[in-house]
Design a protein around this motif. Structure first.
Motif, mmCIF file in Angstrom:
data_model
loop_
_atom_site.group_PDB
_atom_site.id
_atom_site.type_symbol
_atom_site.label_atom_id
_atom_site.label_comp_id
_atom_site.label_asym_id
_atom_site.label_seq_id
_atom_site.Cartn_x
_atom_site.Cartn_y
_atom_site.Cartn_z
ATOM 1 N N GLU B 47 -2.741 -5.558 6.311
ATOM 2 C CA GLU B 47 -1.381 -5.087 6.072
ATOM 3 C C GLU B 47 -1.144 -4.770 4.602
ATOM 4 O O GLU B 47 -0.520 -3.770 4.257
ATOM 5 C CB GLU B 47 -0.365 -6.147 6.525
ATOM 6 N N ILE B 48 -1.655 -5.639 3.756
ATOM 7 C CA ILE B 48 -1.496 -5.424 2.315
ATOM 8 C C ILE B 48 -2.163 -4.110 1.912
ATOM 9 O O ILE B 48 -1.602 -3.290 1.185
ATOM 10 C CB ILE B 48 -2.094 -6.614 1.531
ATOM 11 N N GLU B 50 -2.717 -1.573 3.803
ATOM 12 C CA GLU B 50 -1.943 -0.463 4.356
ATOM 13 C C GLU B 50 -0.708 -0.182 3.493
ATOM 14 O O GLU B 50 -0.404 0.970 3.166
ATOM 15 C CB GLU B 50 -1.526 -0.838 5.779
ATOM 16 N N ASP B 51 -0.006 -1.262 3.118
ATOM 17 C CA ASP B 51 1.192 -1.098 2.287
ATOM 18 C C ASP B 51 0.840 -0.446 0.956
ATOM 19 O O ASP B 51 1.561 0.407 0.446
ATOM 20 C CB ASP B 51 1.851 -2.460 2.027
ATOM 21 N N MET B 52 -0.284 -0.869 0.398
ATOM 22 C CA MET B 52 -0.725 -0.322 -0.880
ATOM 23 C C MET B 52 -1.055 1.155 -0.740
ATOM 24 O O MET B 52 -0.634 1.974 -1.559
ATOM 25 C CB MET B 52 -1.970 -1.070 -1.372
ATOM 26 N N ASP B 54 -0.070 3.318 1.515
ATOM 27 C CA ASP B 54 1.119 4.139 1.772
ATOM 28 C C ASP B 54 1.921 4.391 0.504
ATOM 29 O O ASP B 54 2.337 5.513 0.236
ATOM 30 C CB ASP B 54 2.027 3.444 2.808
ATOM 31 N N GLU B 55 2.125 3.325 -0.248
ATOM 32 C CA GLU B 55 3.021 3.442 -1.395
ATOM 33 C C GLU B 55 2.339 4.146 -2.569
ATOM 34 O O GLU B 55 2.910 5.029 -3.203
ATOM 35 C CB GLU B 55 3.504 2.046 -1.819
#
Lengths: 122, 127
Positions: B47-48, B50-52, B54-55
């Motif tokens: 998840e981390i 993925e968040d990284m 995306d952002e």
């Protein structure tokens, strides 16, 4: 499970916080300057001053007074509901009422320590 | 960008180095982003990541993300807690640095620094 493609998990990134705008604190130009709150405040001040002054609270001349209620005595035979006592009670009630109204308009208002919120079932 | 001082230059052309300007690179290092415990959990790690992705891809051409993970024995691994981002060019990287520095990730306030390219390419994440 729940790992579908359409799933939108909330990102750990906090929303880009807008730079803090330079704005006046809430109390400036806020509820404190509401004319209604101001007049409530000044009446509250007036009542508090009267109650603390020790001066006679009912200074109406004899002719302007309404008839006194039946006297009530305590078990020592001292009259409880004197004119002074009734005047004080009346001011106290008004004071509590005003504080309730100020709180209603300004929940951040710090009521005095002796303020008791009115009971709803009363 | 080269700044030419007009007129006399007694230093023989070298630019003043008074202000310690950081050397922009293509690598951005985000500090104090994640905890060891988060990284141990496979799901959280994904998840981390993925968040990284995306952002950080919003600021330019993001080519690599490296998030060092702790090993199973609990040994201290250099760079754990940091996130390394490689961009295709320094402009994207500096853009990301400006936008991400000071942002919050999972409650942690992230700081962003350029990271030396030679160290990054030799997989040295010791900072």
């Amino acid at each position: 499970a729940g790992d579908g493609a359409g799933r939108k998990r909330k990102s750990r990134w906090a929303d880009d916080e807008p730079k803090p705008a330079y704005q006046l604190p809430d109390f400036m130009g806020g509820i404190e300057f509401d004319p209604e709150v101001q007049s409530l405040n000044s009446r509250l001040l007036e009542i508090s001053r009267k109650l603390q002054s020790g001066l006679p609270l009912d200074d109406r001349p004899e002719g302007a007074r309404s008839p006194s209620p039946e006297p009530v005595y305590d078990n020592m035979g001292i009259r409880i509901n004197t004119r002074e006592y009734r005047a004080r009670e009346k001011l106290n009630r008004e004071r509590q009422e005003i504080i309730s109204q100020i709180i209603k308009k300004n929940p951040a208002f710090k009521p005095p320590a002796d303020y008791r919120p009115p009971k709803l079932h009363k | 960008m080269v700044i030419e001082a007009s007129g006399f230059n007694l230093l023989g052309g070298t630019l003043p180095t008074s202000a310690t300007t950081e050397n922009p690179t293509k690598i951005l290092c985000l500090n104090q982003v994640v905890t060891i415990d988060e990284l141990r959990d496979d799901n959280e790690y994904e998840e981390i990541l993925e968040d990284m992705r995306d952002e950080c891809a919003k600021f330019g051409d993001l080519t690599t993300i490296i998030i060092p993970r702790p090993d199973m024995e609990g040994k201290l691994i250099p760079g754990v807690g940091k996130v390394f981002l490689e961009y295709a060019d320094t402009v994207s990287c500096s853009n990301a640095k400006n936008m991400l520095g000071g942002r919050k990730f999972g409650g942690n306030t992230v700081t962003a620094d350029y990271y030396p390219e030679d160290k990054f390419y030799s997989a040295d994440y010791s900072g």
